[in-house]
Design a protein around this motif. Structure first.
Motif, PDB file in Angstrom:
ATOM      1  N   LEU A   1       0.196   5.539  -0.306  1.00 33.94           N
ATOM      2  CA  LEU A   1      -0.612   5.227   0.873  1.00 33.94           C
ATOM      3  C   LEU A   1       0.072   5.636   2.037  1.00 33.94           C
ATOM      4  N   SER A   2      -0.061   6.403   3.048  1.00 36.89           N
ATOM      5  CA  SER A   2       0.555   6.320   4.321  1.00 36.89           C
ATOM      6  C   SER A   2       0.514   5.118   4.969  1.00 36.89           C
ATOM      7  N   LYS A   3       1.206   4.841   6.179  1.00 32.81           N
ATOM      8  CA  LYS A   3       1.151   3.546   6.947  1.00 32.81           C
ATOM      9  C   LYS A   3      -0.361   3.476   7.639  1.00 32.81           C
TER      10      LYS A   3
ATOM     11  N   LEU B   1      -7.025   0.527   5.683  1.00 35.59           N
ATOM     12  CA  LEU B   1      -7.495  -0.149   4.612  1.00 35.59           C
ATOM     13  C   LEU B   1      -7.780  -1.696   4.633  1.00 35.59           C
ATOM     14  N   ILE B   2      -6.354  -2.291   5.043  1.00 32.46           N
ATOM     15  CA  ILE B   2      -6.368  -3.522   5.268  1.00 32.46           C
ATOM     16  C   ILE B   2      -7.386  -3.982   6.259  1.00 32.46           C
TER      17      ILE B   2
ATOM     18  N   LYS C   1     -15.203  -6.324   6.108  1.00 32.49           N
ATOM     19  CA  LYS C   1     -16.069  -5.853   5.081  1.00 32.49           C
ATOM     20  C   LYS C   1     -17.502  -6.600   5.254  1.00 32.49           C
TER      21      LYS C   1
ATOM     22  N   GLY D   1     -10.976  -3.942   4.885  1.00 32.55           N
ATOM     23  CA  GLY D   1     -10.997  -5.051   4.075  1.00 32.55           C
ATOM     24  C   GLY D   1     -11.495  -6.345   4.798  1.00 32.55           C
TER      25      GLY D   1
ATOM     26  N   CYS E   1       0.808  -1.106  -0.214  1.00 31.50           N
ATOM     27  CA  CYS E   1      -0.254   0.046   0.093  1.00 31.50           C
ATOM     28  C   CYS E   1       0.885   1.294   0.004  1.00 31.50           C
TER      29      CYS E   1
ATOM     30  N   GLN F   1     -16.176   2.508   9.974  1.00 30.64           N
ATOM     31  CA  GLN F   1     -14.935   2.458   9.357  1.00 30.64           C
ATOM     32  C   GLN F   1     -14.023   3.650  10.012  1.00 30.64           C
TER      33      GLN F   1
END
Lengths: 253, 481
Positions: free
Chosen positions: B439-441, B447-448, B454, B451, B434, B469
């Motif tokens: 994308l920043s850390k 995001l992970i 989800k 996911g 990523c 979220q």
């Protein structure tokens, strides 16, 4: 564009890169070849800032800007793109969403306006076509359940969307059949421009039939031991790496 | 100065007297700390309750005295002194304006993107200082009233619809169910009540949010929700903004009843104060939630996002009584720092062709301990019952823990029961991938994690999902690298 001077790096206690000097000018495509364990992939990783490597000497600049002091994301935003040898799966994260987040992060860092979902979809669909990728792939989770070919195409799609200054292809040909290889190579060729350079890391010459390099460098034991034109790749294909590494050993004596 | 020191011994004596057999002053606004029959009578009297309810409370209290704190859960905490708790007190005045609110809380609102007009209310600023939120609630109430939907505070329902309370209270979670539920039955002070009449599809998501304006529910909350034949309701509980409370122990009870062809969707976002990094001061959240699918083809769906509390002890369950009834449980539980969560569900299959789905996503970070505990029971009469369970754990760092304790009891051979479980560590390679795309850390971790969750978020109402979220990202801030 990219200038590497005396770059040395190690992993844990093992010295992998032993002083690499390389300059890639705008618009050029350079191939890095070499036997297994020569440090090809390490070079790709060190340039993109993957954790786990310790830089023990040298410097790298992109358009005069020091790369090594930047975080991986800042390198990406500065225009370094790594097409992974093994693209990573991110379950549950929609491919389009991921790509949009990435593009907007890059745009934001440049002070450009972020794209909304509609504009982005239009953009990504346009980039999809030359890669002969199914639109349905956009709705799947990032690389999850993708075939080897799909994963590599997805990497090229990301590169097409992010429009980097420097594209590093790490063994992009591995695991591809000849049809997929052609599609991927066409995708890369379509991105060639006078403002964009490529560093193509590969073990085999066959990729270079399709992505024709301006220069070929042979890496062995963490050093570039020979540089030549595209013919060098053919020569390597014919003779293997032995004659070069052997030659180097002779020269040392 | 002198006068004051002279008064002290007098004060001490009077306050000590409390401990040993006092008579509660009925006219007082608050009861003294401690629990006995007088206190329960006091609460019931204060709330002007009918006799049956007082009797029920007293029965529960009698039972509670004989019960022991459950010790099977994988959580640790010092013993609770139940005589040190104040069981009834008039609502305290909150801060007068946002300027008086803890800046940390305001910062979190900022991060969560809580609209300006809601911040004051969430921070507990006195209601009349919050513009118009009450009138919004009133408008909704009117609209609901026209359709015959009853949605009000529990106390109000006791006054206005005592027959419904008498009929349904304790019909899903009996007064003697378990230690905390029994305590709640004896001393609950308020909560929500909802009744959807036959054939009515509730036109809006019902949220406790509107009601909280009117009355602070306190630590022993009681919710009763009934969907009559063919009715549908989606109910939202809690909110994503951090909830602070002076009371450490929270023991709520939620009862749901779904009649023939009715459907209840119950979504919770729980973000009680989790305590500081050492785990000091966090809320203990010991909740009993259960739904009964009484009629044929009824459906109850629990969706929960649990990020707060020092300790969470919670098993929203379904009793699948009616033939063809369906129970669902979708859960995200996050623990960070010193948080402990022991949560899961029970699916009790009684009727024919009953179906249940369990999807549990546990995320552990810091030194957090996360346990999924679930029971799937197929009773002899439950022909053709189906269950599918999926339990996934995500670990961040190497000091946290994830545990899965599934119980499966099948007493009918026609049952189909499936269980899948996985444990994974958030991958350095995923994060780097990523980052390499710009994308920043922190964004990468979010995001992970999103996911990973989800399947559960998809079950939440749209707006709630977006908030959830954001909440996750705030809860896990700084937990990687």
């Amino acid at each position: 564009m990219l200038v590497i001077k005396g770059l040395k790096a190690k992993v844990e206690d093992k010295q992998i890169l032993n002083g690499i000097d390389l300059e890639i000018r705008s618009g050029e495509v350079h191939a890095i070849m070499g036997p297994n364990g020569s440090g090809k992939s390490t070079l790709a990783h060190v340039l993109s800032g993957r954790p786990g490597y310790e830089i023990t000497g040298g410097e790298v600049t992109l358009d005069g800007k020091d790369l090594l002091s930047l975080s991986p994301e800042d390198r990406a935003r500065a225009g370094v793109f790594l097409a992974f040898q093994y693209p990573v799966e991110i379950p549950g994260v929609n491919n389009t969403y991921f790509l949009k987040a990435a593009l907007n992060a890059v745009r934001k860092s440049k002070g450009e306006e972020e794209l909304d979902a509609m504009d982005f979809l239009e953009l990504v669909k346009a980039k999809l076509k030359p890669l002969k990728m199914d639109e349905a792939m956009l709705q799947r989770a990032v690389n999850e359940g993708f075939s080897g070919g799909e994963k590599k195409k997805n990497e090229i799609l990301q590169m097409a969307v992010l429009e980097p200054k420097l594209g590093i292809l790490d063994e992009t040909d591995s695991g591809l059949d000849i049809d997929a290889l052609k599609v991927v190579a066409d995708g890369v060729n379509a991105l060639r421009s006078k403002n964009r350079s490529f560093l193509v890391v590969t073990h085999y010459q066959r990729l270079l039939d399709y992505i024709v390099p301006d220069q070929v460098h042979v890496l062995a034991k963490g050093k570039i031991i020979k540089t030549g034109g595209k013919e060098l790749a053919l020569e390597l294909e014919e003779k293997g790496y032995g004659w070069l590494t052997g030659e180097k050993e002779e020269a040392k004596r | 100065m002198k006068a004051k020191t002279q008064e002290e011994p007098v004060e001490k004596v009077t306050s000590e007297e409390y401990k040993y057999g006092f008579v509660t002053d009925i006219e007082a606004d608050s009861a003294p700390a401690g629990l006995n029959e007088d206190i329960i009578r006091f609460i019931s009297h204060k709330k002007k309750e009918p006799q049956f309810l007082l009797n029920w409370r007293l029965k529960a209290y009698g039972q509670w005295l004989k019960m022991k704190t459950p010790e099977w859960a994988f959580v640790q905490y010092p013993p609770i002194d139940y005589q040190d708790i104040v069981y009834y007190s008039a609502p305290k005045a909150g801060p007068k304006s946002l300027a008086e609110v803890d800046p940390e809380v305001l910062k979190t609102f900022e991060k969560l993107g809580v609209p300006m007009e809601e911040r004051a209310m969430l921070a507990g600023v006195a209601v009349d200082a919050v513009f118009d939120s009450v009138s919004v609630g009133t408008t909704f109430k009117k609209k609901l009233g026209e359709m015959g939907v009853i949605f009000c505070s529990f106390s109000e329902a006791v006054q206005e619809h005592p027959e419904l309370i008498e009929q349904y209270l304790g019909s899903v979670v009996p007064y003697n169910d378990n230690f905390y539920a029994t305590l709640n039955s004896a001393v609950f002070t308020d909560g929500s009540f909802c009744y959807i009449p036959k054939g009515v599809r509730c036109p809006m998501e019902l949220s406790t949010y509107f009601r909280i304006n009117a009355a602070k529910t306190g630590q022993f909350e009681r919710t009763l929700l009934i969907a009559d034949e063919g009715a549908y309701v989606s109910y939202l509980e809690g909110c994503t903004a951090p909830m602070r409370d002076e009371n450490q122990l929270h023991a709520a009870v939620v009862e749901l009843v779904a009649m023939k062809n009715a459907e209840i969707k119950y979504s919770t976002v729980q973000n009680w104060y989790p305590g500081d990094k050492e785990g000091k001061g966090g809320i203990y959240n010991f909740v009993t939630k259960r739904g009964a699918c009484r009629g044929e083809n009824s459906k109850i769906s629990w969706t929960q996002v649990e990020t707060g509390s020092a300790i969470t002890w919670k098993y929203p369950s379904c009793i699948l009584q009616g033939d063809n009834s369906v129970g669902e449980f979708y859960s995200v539980a996050v623990v960070n720092n010193m948080q402990q969560a022991d949560t899961g569900t029970k699916m009790i299959h009684l009727g024919k062709n009953t179906k249940s789905t369990i999807v549990s996503k546990g995320i552990s970070a810091g030194k957090g301990q996360n346990t999924y505990r679930g029971l799937v029971r197929i009773q002899p009469a439950a022909e053709n019952a189906h269950n599918f369970t999926q339990c996934d754990s995500l670990l961040m760092g190497d000091k946290c823990g994830a545990h899965t304790v599934p119980y499966i009891e099948v007493k009918n051979n026609s049952a189909k029961v499936g269980h899948e479980a996985s444990t994974s560590k958030i991958g350095e390679d995923q994060i780097f991938y990523c980052q390499q795309r710009g994308l920043s850390k922190e964004d990468a971790v979010n995001l992970i994690v999103n996911g990973f969750c989800k399947e559960v978020f998809r079950k939440l109402p749209m707006e709630f999902a977006v908030e959830a979220q954001k909440l996750l990202s705030v809860s896990l801030e700084g937990s990687v690298g």
